[in-house]
Write a protein that holds these residues in place. Structure first.
Motif, short mmCIF file in Angstrom:
data_model
loop_
_atom_site.label_atom_id
_atom_site.label_comp_id
_atom_site.label_asym_id
_atom_site.label_seq_id
_atom_site.Cartn_x
_atom_site.Cartn_y
_atom_site.Cartn_z
N ALA A 72 -4.87 -9.56 3.35
CA ALA A 72 -4.40 -8.21 3.66
C ALA A 72 -3.73 -8.26 5.03
CB ALA A 72 -5.56 -7.22 3.68
N ILE B 194 -10.38 -9.54 -2.54
CA ILE B 194 -9.21 -9.51 -1.66
C ILE B 194 -8.99 -10.92 -1.10
CG2 ILE B 194 -8.23 -8.56 0.46
CD1 ILE B 194 -9.83 -6.03 -0.02
N THR C 184 0.82 -1.21 0.00
CA THR C 184 0.00 0.00 0.00
C THR C 184 0.85 1.26 0.00
OG1 THR C 184 -0.14 -0.07 2.43
CG2 THR C 184 -1.88 -1.16 1.19
N GLY D 252 -7.37 -2.28 -8.43
CA GLY D 252 -8.37 -3.07 -9.15
C GLY D 252 -8.88 -2.36 -10.39
N ALA E 3 -6.93 -0.95 -2.85
CA ALA E 3 -7.53 -2.10 -3.54
C ALA E 3 -8.41 -1.62 -4.70
CB ALA E 3 -8.35 -2.93 -2.56
N LEU F 266 -4.88 -9.62 -4.40
CA LEU F 266 -6.16 -9.67 -5.12
C LEU F 266 -6.16 -10.87 -6.06
CD1 LEU F 266 -6.47 -5.91 -6.22
CD2 LEU F 266 -7.47 -6.97 -4.20
N ALA G 238 -12.78 -5.55 -4.14
CA ALA G 238 -11.89 -4.38 -4.12
C ALA G 238 -12.66 -3.07 -4.18
CB ALA G 238 -10.90 -4.46 -5.29
N VAL H 250 -1.44 -6.31 0.16
CA VAL H 250 -2.79 -6.73 -0.24
C VAL H 250 -2.65 -7.66 -1.43
CG1 VAL H 250 -5.06 -5.99 -1.00
CG2 VAL H 250 -3.77 -4.56 0.60
#
Length: 701
Positions: A88, A85, A59, A161, A157, A79, A119, A77
């Motif tokens: 995390a 998700i 992040t 995404g 996210a 995905l 997300a 994170v």
């Protein structure tokens, strides 16, 4: 559970930190390859052989929202390819409440709640889930920190995404459609239209086109000679025609009115004009076909034009307008939801043939933004939740804690009234005793245990370091209770000194005093040190303050750990829900307090020491004294529970807790010896002069 490692600066193209790899492998046990995404190397592609499993990122590469410590939190994170998700985890932070206080297992339990969320999900900390949002459980004692973690995880996210095409860009990607101001008309020349941006230009030289094909298979094909590189391949102009001040000036009154009559609701017209060897229409254009050399792009969508969207433009009327070899009007149809007030671009494609069936394209955008004076934009119709999401995090926190702020404000107003009317209250001993005990209960239960408004020396050290390293209001506004308290305490210290905070607003101080009052009711014996010893022990808290400040210059994190000498986090913030060494220490201080009031506050509190230093600058001395205080009368000195009155009768404001007990005695003519003498003297018709056995009464102004 994963250990929270120190912040490891990973290169953008690798995920070597152990904690990050553990999270990825936990989410996708079969992952065999972790490699950077081609378009954004901060995003890692996770593969099993040739199969794409998902993506991972840190992040901190996308958002640096400061948390309670003033420094950002870093999380990893993961995905999947559907935009869900998979995992995390926080892998680095500087939050004092999490470094020493709340165990890692609780933090990981909090972030585990994000597994399985989309997300683009709307997620809030606390409250109830609804059709439009998902609520996750908070973390007691770290409300602000987990709200920052929530924002960091969900904002990144959604952003990642959307960039990968896993989720939509979001509701805020398109503002409300602009509305044209169609009634106004101002006559303008060509120079004025191009000068204010009503008409925009793209001058494309042969050299620019050649450079665009470098590194492709078309490099060198139809390349200009050195002498031709500066020649214009096309000099392209465009303008938005629906606005009268642009359309009428370009087309003339009659042609403009005809065009407007041709347009259906929601349709828009643009003019395209050019000079040069390159045609924007294209020589291969036939009826029923598509204009393949130009298109409009807005919000990431492209609009192509067919023959039914095209009108010839032969007559133009703006004064000073040059002659163009090629002109046209194109209609943008209503299905494209074109917004005239949002920037758009007219994209010109240039093609070079590389083989019988193969070719390379280069696209050159002509950017256009309609001048502000030609349109208005209605305010977006957002729900309360949607509006709140658009605000900075500190606004969201204040909004969610407005009840706490309101109740705190009422309490602070009540305290100011107590201070302003302290003489009237002090003359009514029973009333002021009830009021004081009630306020201390409010301070302990509401400010302390409910609102978590316990100030700490850590706040002082953080503030000092922010002045050195770069002050940011967001760091301090993120906790509304602490911000309001510190703002009020700053004013109180300058007006009355540290006494008012330590005696009325400190939750741990209130806990000590209330427990000591209960002990006195139960006849627990009370002990005080001789004043000479007591006075020397004052220095301890100043030495602790100096030591913490010195350590903080080298490492603020180490100073925050050493600040555990304050039992505030254990007793107030975490409500004794902590490991036994910390609880034992806090309980030991409270047990000692049963026999001697506020031992920690008097001798060990570094926050009290920090607040005492500017006390000498206070404006008011509202605690009244008489000339007899200290000599011969020493009643207040013996009654002062924190021994803040010197044997000579002086009140030491740097040690006083403003309990007002001395003022109750001051106004009580049945307790204060000088007042007793005065009252008896009046009954007998004389006062102290001529009667040496009586104490004269003289008020010190």
């Amino acid at each position: 559970m994963l250990p929270i490692t120190a912040a490891v600066a990973a290169a953008p193209d690798t995920y070597e930190p152990l904690a990050a790899r553990q999270v990825i492998e936990h989410a996708f046990p079969s992952v065999s390859d972790i490699s950077p995404h081609e378009d954004n190397r901060a995003i890692q592609e996770l593969r099993r052989g040739e199969e794409l499993l998902g993506y991972a990122y840190q992040t901190l590469d996308f958002i640096q929202t400061p948390a309670y410590s003033g420094k950002p939190v870093n999380a990893i994170v993961v995905l999947d390819t559907a935009g869900m998700i998979k995992a995390a985890k926080v892998i680095a932070h500087d939050e004092p409440i999490l470094l020493v206080g709340i165990p890692e297992s609780k933090l990981h339990a909090f972030t585990d709640q994000y597994t399985g969320l989309a997300a683009d999900q709307r997620v809030t900390v606390g409250g109830r889930s609804s059709d439009t949002r998902v609520s996750v459980d908070g973390l007691s004692g770290a409300t602000v920190t987990v709200m920052v973690i929530n924002e960091v995880i969900m904002k990144t996210a959604h952003r990642v995404g959307a960039e990968l095409g896993l989720v939509e860009g979001g509701r805020d990607s398109r503002p409300p459609t602009a509305e044209l101001r169609s009634g106004d008309f101002t006559e303008k020349s060509w120079a004025e239209l191009t000068g204010d941006g009503s008409v925009r230009r793209l001058l494309l030289t042969r050299g620019q086109v050649d450079d665009a094909f470098k590194g492709t298979e078309a490099e060198g094909i139809d390349e200009a000679t050195p002498g031709e590189r500066e020649e214009a391949l096309i000099d392209l102009y465009t303008g938005y025609l629906n606005v009268p001040s642009i359309g009428k000036n370009l087309l003339g009154e009659s042609q403009y009115q005809w065009l407007m009559s041709e347009l259906e609701e929601g349709e828009h017209a643009i003019a395209v004009m050019a000079n040069g060897d390159y045609s924007f229409k294209g020589s291969g254009y036939v009826r029923g076909g598509i204009f393949d050399r130009i298109q409009v792009r807005q919000f990431g969508d492209t609009f192509n034009f067919r023959d039914l969207d095209y009108h010839r433009l032969s007559d133009v009327y703006a004064e000073g307008m040059p002659r163009f070899s090629e002109m046209a009007i194109f209609i943008i149809r209503q299905q494209y939801n074109f917004d005239p007030g949002t920037p758009w671009s007219l994209e010109l494609s240039v093609k070079r043939q590389t083989g019988p069936l193969d070719s390379e394209f280069a696209v050159f955008p002509l950017e256009y933004q309609l001048p502000d004076q030609y349109y208005t934009r209605p305010a977006a119709e957002l729900t309360e939740e949607e509006w709140l999401e658009t605000q900075p995090l500190w606004v969201q926190v204040w909004y969610q804690r407005q009840f706490q702020v309101a109740v705190l404000g009422v309490g602070l107003v009540a305290l100011l009234l107590i201070l302003f009317f302290q003489d009237w209250l002090a003359s009514r001993p029973r009333l002021i005793r009830y009021i004081r005990h009630a306020f201390l209960t409010y301070t302990l239960f509401f400010i302390g245990w409910y609102a978590l408004g316990q100030l700490s020396i850590v706040n002082v050290l953080t503030f000092v370091h922010s002045l050195i390293s770069g002050f940011s209001w967001d760091t301090f506004l993120i906790d509304p209770i602490m911000f309001v308290l510190w703002a009020v305490v700053a004013g109180i210290v300058l007006l009355w000194g540290r006494a008012v905070y330590c005696g009325w607003l400190c939750p741990f101080g209130a806990l000590q005093e209330l427990l000591n009052e209960i002990a006195r009711k139960l006849k627990v014996p009370q002990y005080n040190l001789p004043f000479a010893v007591h006075e020397r022990l004052w220095a301890i808290k100043y030495l602790i303050l100096l030591g913490l400040f010195g350590v903080s210059l080298d490492s603020l994190a180490t100073a925050e750990q050493l600040a555990e000498i304050e039992p505030f986090k254990t007793a107030i913030t975490l409500r004794f829900d902590r490991s036994w060494p910390f609880v034992t220490y806090a309980v030991l201080l409270l047990v000692v307090n049963l026999f001697t009031r506020k031992v920690f506050c008097r001798y060990m509190c570094p926050l009290g020491a920090a607040l005492a230093l500017p006390t000498k600058l206070r404006v008011f001395d509202w605690l009244k004294r008489r000339r007899e205080c200290g000599n011969p009368c020493r009643l207040c000195e013996h009654e002062c529970e924190v021994q803040a009155i010197h044997p000579d009768g002086r009140i030491n404001y740097m040690e006083c807790h403003y309990c007002l007990d001395c003022q109750v005695t001051y106004f009580n003519d049945n307790k204060c010896p000088p007042l007793i003498v005065k009252r008896r003297g009046k009954r007998r018709g004389h006062n102290a002069p001529g009667h040496p056995e009586q104490i004269p009464v003289t008020q010190v102004t």
